[in-house]
Design an enzyme around this catalytic site. Sequence first.
Site, PDB file in Angstrom:
ATOM      1  N   GLY A  30     -56.285 -60.787  56.422  1.00  0.00           N
ATOM      2  CA  GLY A  30     -56.688 -62.192  56.093  1.00  0.00           C
ATOM      3  C   GLY A  30     -58.094 -62.447  56.174  1.00  0.00           C
ATOM      4  N   ASP A  74     -55.524 -55.971  72.458  1.00  0.00           N
ATOM      5  CA  ASP A  74     -55.243 -57.290  72.625  1.00  0.00           C
ATOM      6  C   ASP A  74     -56.467 -57.972  73.361  1.00  0.00           C
ATOM      7  OD1 ASP A  74     -54.035 -59.669  73.241  1.00  0.00           O
ATOM      8  OD2 ASP A  74     -52.354 -58.968  74.078  1.00  0.00           O
ATOM      9  N   VAL A  75     -57.087 -58.819  72.538  1.00  0.00           N
ATOM     10  CA  VAL A  75     -58.345 -59.633  73.124  1.00  0.00           C
ATOM     11  C   VAL A  75     -57.939 -60.372  74.480  1.00  0.00           C
ATOM     12  CG1 VAL A  75     -59.593 -59.335  70.802  1.00  0.00           C
ATOM     13  CG2 VAL A  75     -58.117 -61.377  71.454  1.00  0.00           C
ATOM     14  N   TYR A 173     -53.033 -75.192  67.785  1.00  0.00           N
ATOM     15  CA  TYR A 173     -54.184 -74.430  67.385  1.00  0.00           C
ATOM     16  C   TYR A 173     -55.568 -75.291  67.323  1.00  0.00           C
ATOM     17  CZ  TYR A 173     -56.518 -72.745  63.296  1.00  0.00           C
ATOM     18  OH  TYR A 173     -57.628 -71.931  62.538  1.00  0.00           O
ATOM     19  N   LYS A 177     -58.948 -74.527  69.441  1.00  0.00           N
ATOM     20  CA  LYS A 177     -60.169 -74.310  68.626  1.00  0.00           C
ATOM     21  C   LYS A 177     -61.309 -75.427  69.055  1.00  0.00           C
ATOM     22  CE  LYS A 177     -59.358 -70.852  65.711  1.00  0.00           C
ATOM     23  NZ  LYS A 177     -59.984 -69.664  65.901  1.00  0.00           N
ATOM     24  N   THR A 208     -56.478 -67.653  49.635  1.00  0.00           N
ATOM     25  CA  THR A 208     -55.231 -67.494  50.585  1.00  0.00           C
ATOM     26  C   THR A 208     -55.374 -66.727  51.496  1.00  0.00           C
ATOM     27  OG1 THR A 208     -53.934 -68.446  48.748  1.00  0.00           O
ATOM     28  CG2 THR A 208     -52.576 -67.607  50.455  1.00  0.00           C
TER      29      THR A 208
END
Length: 267
Positions: A30, A74-75, A173, A177, A208
């Site tokens: 992405g 894994d952060v 989400y 943020k 996309t």
Amino acid sequence: MTTPSSAPAPSQSIPALADQVVLVTGGARGLGRAITEALLREGARVVINHLTSADAARDLAAPHPGRAVAVRADVRDRSEVEALFEAAQAEFDAPISTVVNNALSGFSFDGDARAKAHEIDYDAFSAQFSSAVQGALNTIQAALPGFDRAGSGRVINIGTNLFQHPVVPYHDYTAAKAALLSLTRTFAADLGPRGVTVNMLSGGLLRTTDASSATPEAVFDAIAASTPLQSVTTPTEFADAVLFFASPWSRAITGQNLVVDGGLVKD
């Protein structure tokens, strides 16, 4: 990108992209993939962090021996982040100089499928906070020793324009943020004396990515019609703005949120 020869010397030494080691969390797919590709194009060495996209990360790194390495971590897990930084140091014999916090906990940008205000529970918020805020906290803190040795550092957090323009019910989400923007500004103030800049780049819906693949074409078209540029921002276009914040050209900018969405939202 190089520092213009006529420019005054910066207060701290900011390396050109070709001299940097850049960490991109969620860097294999992405938007993260577009950011990784842009950095590699400009000559940076890139640590491609991934969690579940091992094949994609290795395929992305393979054509760039000595300049790209895929590292699973894994952060949200501090010990795994520390191991990631150790692996990067061992691979490149240099500390990470720029951190791009892009990793996104599993999320699909499909407004019709998202829980509405009357049905969402806090677990959804907690999952997004752990990815956006805990993940950024872990990577920034792990980067600080290397930043201190170099006398400078860059942090670029990936945000969203939805907290200015909440047109879809991505409650969890968007809240995460928004918290990441707060962290961006408070960390910028705290870390500025150490030569570290901390900024956010906020996109809208991108055309996309894997996350936006469930978005109906009619939604993309409606967004395009609402922007001055009459188009939906692509991951490649967004990645160009990351290059600016990682480069010496942005050395006097910190604590800022640049919205990269074709002019749809004015911050």
